[in-house]
Design a protein around this motif. Structure first.
Motif, PDB file in Angstrom:
ATOM      1  N   ILE A   1      33.080  29.575  49.650  1.00 15.63           N
ATOM      2  CA  ILE A   1      34.287  28.882  49.177  1.00 15.63           C
ATOM      3  C   ILE A   1      34.718  29.433  47.826  1.00 15.63           C
ATOM      4  O   ILE A   1      35.905  29.731  47.610  1.00 15.63           O
ATOM      5  N   LEU A   2      33.770  29.603  46.910  1.00 16.36           N
ATOM      6  CA  LEU A   2      34.097  30.126  45.586  1.00 16.36           C
ATOM      7  C   LEU A   2      34.609  31.564  45.663  1.00 16.36           C
ATOM      8  O   LEU A   2      35.572  31.933  44.980  1.00 16.36           O
ATOM      9  N   ALA A   3      33.963  32.373  46.499  1.00 16.67           N
ATOM     10  CA  ALA A   3      34.377  33.771  46.640  1.00 16.67           C
ATOM     11  C   ALA A   3      35.799  33.856  47.184  1.00 16.67           C
ATOM     12  O   ALA A   3      36.649  34.580  46.644  1.00 16.67           O
ATOM     13  N   GLN A   4      36.085  33.106  48.236  1.00 17.47           N
ATOM     14  CA  GLN A   4      37.424  33.155  48.838  1.00 17.47           C
ATOM     15  C   GLN A   4      38.462  32.489  47.948  1.00 17.47           C
ATOM     16  O   GLN A   4      39.614  32.923  47.900  1.00 17.47           O
ATOM     17  N   ARG A   5      38.050  31.458  47.242  1.00 13.18           N
ATOM     18  CA  ARG A   5      38.961  30.784  46.317  1.00 13.18           C
ATOM     19  C   ARG A   5      39.483  31.770  45.277  1.00 13.18           C
ATOM     20  O   ARG A   5      40.691  31.833  45.014  1.00 13.18           O
ATOM     21  N   PHE A   6      38.588  32.575  44.730  1.00 15.77           N
ATOM     22  CA  PHE A   6      39.014  33.535  43.713  1.00 15.77           C
ATOM     23  C   PHE A   6      39.657  34.778  44.314  1.00 15.77           C
ATOM     24  O   PHE A   6      40.437  35.449  43.632  1.00 15.77           O
ATOM     25  N   THR A   7      39.356  35.057  45.569  1.00 16.49           N
ATOM     26  CA  THR A   7      40.050  36.162  46.229  1.00 16.49           C
ATOM     27  C   THR A   7      41.528  35.825  46.391  1.00 16.49           C
ATOM     28  O   THR A   7      42.399  36.648  46.078  1.00 16.49           O
TER      29      THR A   7
ATOM     30  N   PRO B   1      35.931  30.787  34.388  1.00 14.76           N
ATOM     31  CA  PRO B   1      35.661  29.976  35.579  1.00 14.76           C
ATOM     32  C   PRO B   1      34.201  29.798  35.987  1.00 14.76           C
ATOM     33  O   PRO B   1      33.895  28.931  36.798  1.00 14.76           O
ATOM     34  N   ILE B   2      33.255  30.604  35.477  1.00 17.53           N
ATOM     35  CA  ILE B   2      31.929  30.676  36.084  1.00 17.53           C
ATOM     36  C   ILE B   2      31.177  29.348  36.030  1.00 17.53           C
ATOM     37  O   ILE B   2      30.784  28.784  37.061  1.00 17.53           O
ATOM     38  N   LEU B   3      30.957  28.804  34.824  1.00 17.77           N
ATOM     39  CA  LEU B   3      30.209  27.547  34.707  1.00 17.77           C
ATOM     40  C   LEU B   3      30.973  26.379  35.307  1.00 17.77           C
ATOM     41  O   LEU B   3      30.409  25.554  36.038  1.00 17.77           O
ATOM     42  N   PHE B   4      32.274  26.289  35.027  1.00 21.53           N
ATOM     43  CA  PHE B   4      33.068  25.153  35.501  1.00 21.53           C
ATOM     44  C   PHE B   4      33.078  25.062  37.021  1.00 21.53           C
ATOM     45  O   PHE B   4      32.735  24.030  37.596  1.00 21.53           O
ATOM     46  N   PHE B   5      33.480  26.128  37.699  1.00 19.15           N
ATOM     47  CA  PHE B   5      33.627  26.066  39.151  1.00 19.15           C
ATOM     48  C   PHE B   5      32.277  25.948  39.860  1.00 19.15           C
ATOM     49  O   PHE B   5      32.178  25.287  40.900  1.00 19.15           O
ATOM     50  N   SER B   6      31.237  26.578  39.312  1.00 19.55           N
ATOM     51  CA  SER B   6      29.916  26.473  39.925  1.00 19.55           C
ATOM     52  C   SER B   6      29.407  25.039  39.877  1.00 19.55           C
ATOM     53  O   SER B   6      28.949  24.489  40.884  1.00 19.55           O
ATOM     54  N   SER B   7      29.476  24.412  38.700  1.00 23.93           N
ATOM     55  CA  SER B   7      28.982  23.041  38.565  1.00 23.93           C
ATOM     56  C   SER B   7      29.853  22.050  39.322  1.00 23.93           C
ATOM     57  O   SER B   7      29.353  21.072  39.890  1.00 23.93           O
ATOM     58  N   GLN B   8      31.160  22.298  39.380  1.00 30.73           N
ATOM     59  CA  GLN B   8      32.055  21.378  40.087  1.00 30.73           C
ATOM     60  C   GLN B   8      31.764  21.336  41.577  1.00 30.73           C
ATOM     61  O   GLN B   8      31.609  20.268  42.171  1.00 30.73           O
ATOM     62  N   ILE B   9      31.662  22.509  42.203  1.00 30.02           N
ATOM     63  CA  ILE B   9      31.471  22.527  43.658  1.00 30.02           C
ATOM     64  C   ILE B   9      30.068  22.067  44.039  1.00 30.02           C
ATOM     65  O   ILE B   9      29.869  21.389  45.046  1.00 30.02           O
TER      66      ILE B   9
ATOM     67  N   GLN C   1      47.637  36.722  29.440  1.00 27.55           N
ATOM     68  CA  GLN C   1      46.589  37.742  29.375  1.00 27.55           C
ATOM     69  C   GLN C   1      45.212  37.120  29.606  1.00 27.55           C
ATOM     70  O   GLN C   1      44.385  37.677  30.336  1.00 27.55           O
ATOM     71  N   ILE C   2      44.969  35.969  28.990  1.00 26.87           N
ATOM     72  CA  ILE C   2      43.694  35.279  29.198  1.00 26.87           C
ATOM     73  C   ILE C   2      43.520  34.929  30.663  1.00 26.87           C
ATOM     74  O   ILE C   2      42.451  35.140  31.253  1.00 26.87           O
ATOM     75  N   THR C   3      44.572  34.411  31.277  1.00 26.38           N
ATOM     76  CA  THR C   3      44.513  34.021  32.680  1.00 26.38           C
ATOM     77  C   THR C   3      44.191  35.209  33.571  1.00 26.38           C
ATOM     78  O   THR C   3      43.352  35.114  34.480  1.00 26.38           O
ATOM     79  N   ILE C   4      44.840  36.328  33.338  1.00 20.55           N
ATOM     80  CA  ILE C   4      44.626  37.519  34.167  1.00 20.55           C
ATOM     81  C   ILE C   4      43.169  37.965  34.102  1.00 20.55           C
ATOM     82  O   ILE C   4      42.530  38.228  35.139  1.00 20.55           O
ATOM     83  N   TYR C   5      42.622  38.018  32.916  1.00 19.33           N
ATOM     84  CA  TYR C   5      41.245  38.488  32.763  1.00 19.33           C
ATOM     85  C   TYR C   5      40.223  37.522  33.354  1.00 19.33           C
ATOM     86  O   TYR C   5      39.269  37.947  34.021  1.00 19.33           O
TER      87      TYR C   5
ATOM     88  N   GLY D   1      36.305  36.140  37.486  1.00 21.85           N
ATOM     89  CA  GLY D   1      35.870  35.186  38.502  1.00 21.85           C
ATOM     90  C   GLY D   1      35.839  35.804  39.887  1.00 21.85           C
ATOM     91  O   GLY D   1      34.905  35.579  40.669  1.00 21.85           O
ATOM     92  N   PHE D   2      36.839  36.604  40.207  1.00 27.49           N
ATOM     93  CA  PHE D   2      36.914  37.302  41.497  1.00 27.49           C
ATOM     94  C   PHE D   2      35.708  38.219  41.681  1.00 27.49           C
ATOM     95  O   PHE D   2      35.042  38.205  42.729  1.00 27.49           O
ATOM     96  N   LEU D   3      35.404  39.015  40.676  1.00 20.19           N
ATOM     97  CA  LEU D   3      34.270  39.935  40.760  1.00 20.19           C
ATOM     98  C   LEU D   3      32.947  39.179  40.851  1.00 20.19           C
ATOM     99  O   LEU D   3      32.092  39.500  41.693  1.00 20.19           O
TER     100      LEU D   3
END
Length: 301
Positions: free
Chosen positions: A36-42, A77-85, A181-185, A190-192
């Motif tokens: 889910i996380l992988a596809q979400r960021f894809t 996104p790493i800590l937030f999305f991991s702990s949320q899901i 710029q922050i959002t793009i990076y 997160g995608f990678l």
């Protein structure tokens, strides 16, 4: 005009986040957290590429700005999305929504510590009251014979801390780096990260592709990827770049309300009397935290 746009962004951000809890729950009935996380960021990254194709952005940053963006990305996104899901996999949307109500209190506390924004006595009382409300909910869940979601709820609290830290850091970062710029990076990182984690842990390309053939799952991932990941990142960073972090945090009340209602109305989750009491206590604390501040005369010379 910019202030009004920032307020609209904060409202939109809160509404989308409120519904995201429900869509995560739906997605979890089909696939595991890593996929889910992988596809979400894809999907978020694909949406970002489309945005960049329409409106090219200068991505050049100096070394200090790159390091700042990397640190922000570890939190969100790493800590937030991991702990949320992980949290939502072990608790209900209703409980997660109620606990989400402490987010403004935590944000105010961090803004005081790191941005030196003043906290009045009534706001300190509000922070304490919000925490009491969360503790009350957990005690009532346990004593009432209902399933005790301690681990899940602690993970949701961790995600709330990650959100608060991210907003405080973003407020500081946008003084030198453009919100887009922050959002793009952070979307690219997160995608990678999440796709790498999925395939390193034995994920397959066939599962990756076949999973999106289920329409409810696909719609959930599209919402989570394009709106709840990319959209809220843009909206939130823009809002905190134009408004004080404390002012933006008050809109988490909207998130709480929508999350609770979506869990009860659409997922048929149970709603008990102590949920009402806990929610009232927490929201009362939030109201006190965000009460209009009186001028502080103690520092007058």
């Amino acid at each position: 005009m910019r202030k009004n746009s920032a307020l609209v962004s904060a409202v939109a951000f809160s509404i989308i986040i409120g519904f995201s809890f429900m869509f995560i729950k739906i997605a979890l009935t089909y696939e595991g957290q890593l996929l889910i996380l992988a596809q979400r960021f894809t999907f978020a990254f694909l949406g970002l590429l489309l945005f960049l194709a329409i409106r090219p952005i200068n991505l050049r940053l100096n070394r200090k700005e790159v390091m700042l963006v990397l640190v922000i990305s570890l939190i969100y996104p790493i800590l937030f999305f991991s702990s949320q899901i992980l949290g939502l996999n072990q608790t209900t949307v209703t409980e997660a929504g109620i606990i989400q109500a402490i987010a403004p209190a935590i944000t105010v506390l961090l803004a005081r510590l790191f941005l030196k924004e003043q906290i009045q006595r009534i706001q300190g009382i509000g922070i304490s009251l919000s925490i009491v409300g969360v503790v009350f909910l957990q005690l009532m869940n346990n004593s009432g014979g209902y399933e005790f979601h301690l681990i899940g709820n602690l993970l949701i609290i961790l995600s709330i801390f990650a959100t608060a830290i991210w907003q405080v850091m973003s407020r500081s970062a946008t003084k030198t780096v453009a919100p887009i710029q922050i959002t793009i990076y952070i979307m690219f990182i997160g995608f990678l990260f999440f796709n790498a984690m999925y395939f390193i842990n034995g994920g397959s390309v066939n599962e990756y592709v076949d999973s999106v053939k289920e329409i409810p799952y696909l719609l959930s991932i599209l919402f989570l990827g394009v709106l709840s990941t990319l959209g809220t990142s843009l909206l939130s960073i823009y809002a905190v770049s134009k408004l004080p972090v404390i002012q933006v945090s008050v809109f988490n009340n909207v998130t709480t309300l929508i999350t609770i209602l979506s869990g009860v109305l659409f997922l048929s989750e149970s709603f008990h009397y102590y949920h009402v009491i806990g929610a009232v206590v927490i929201i009362l604390g939030v109201i006190l935290v965000n009460a209009k501040q009186k001028p502080d005369c103690s520092n007058a010379t």
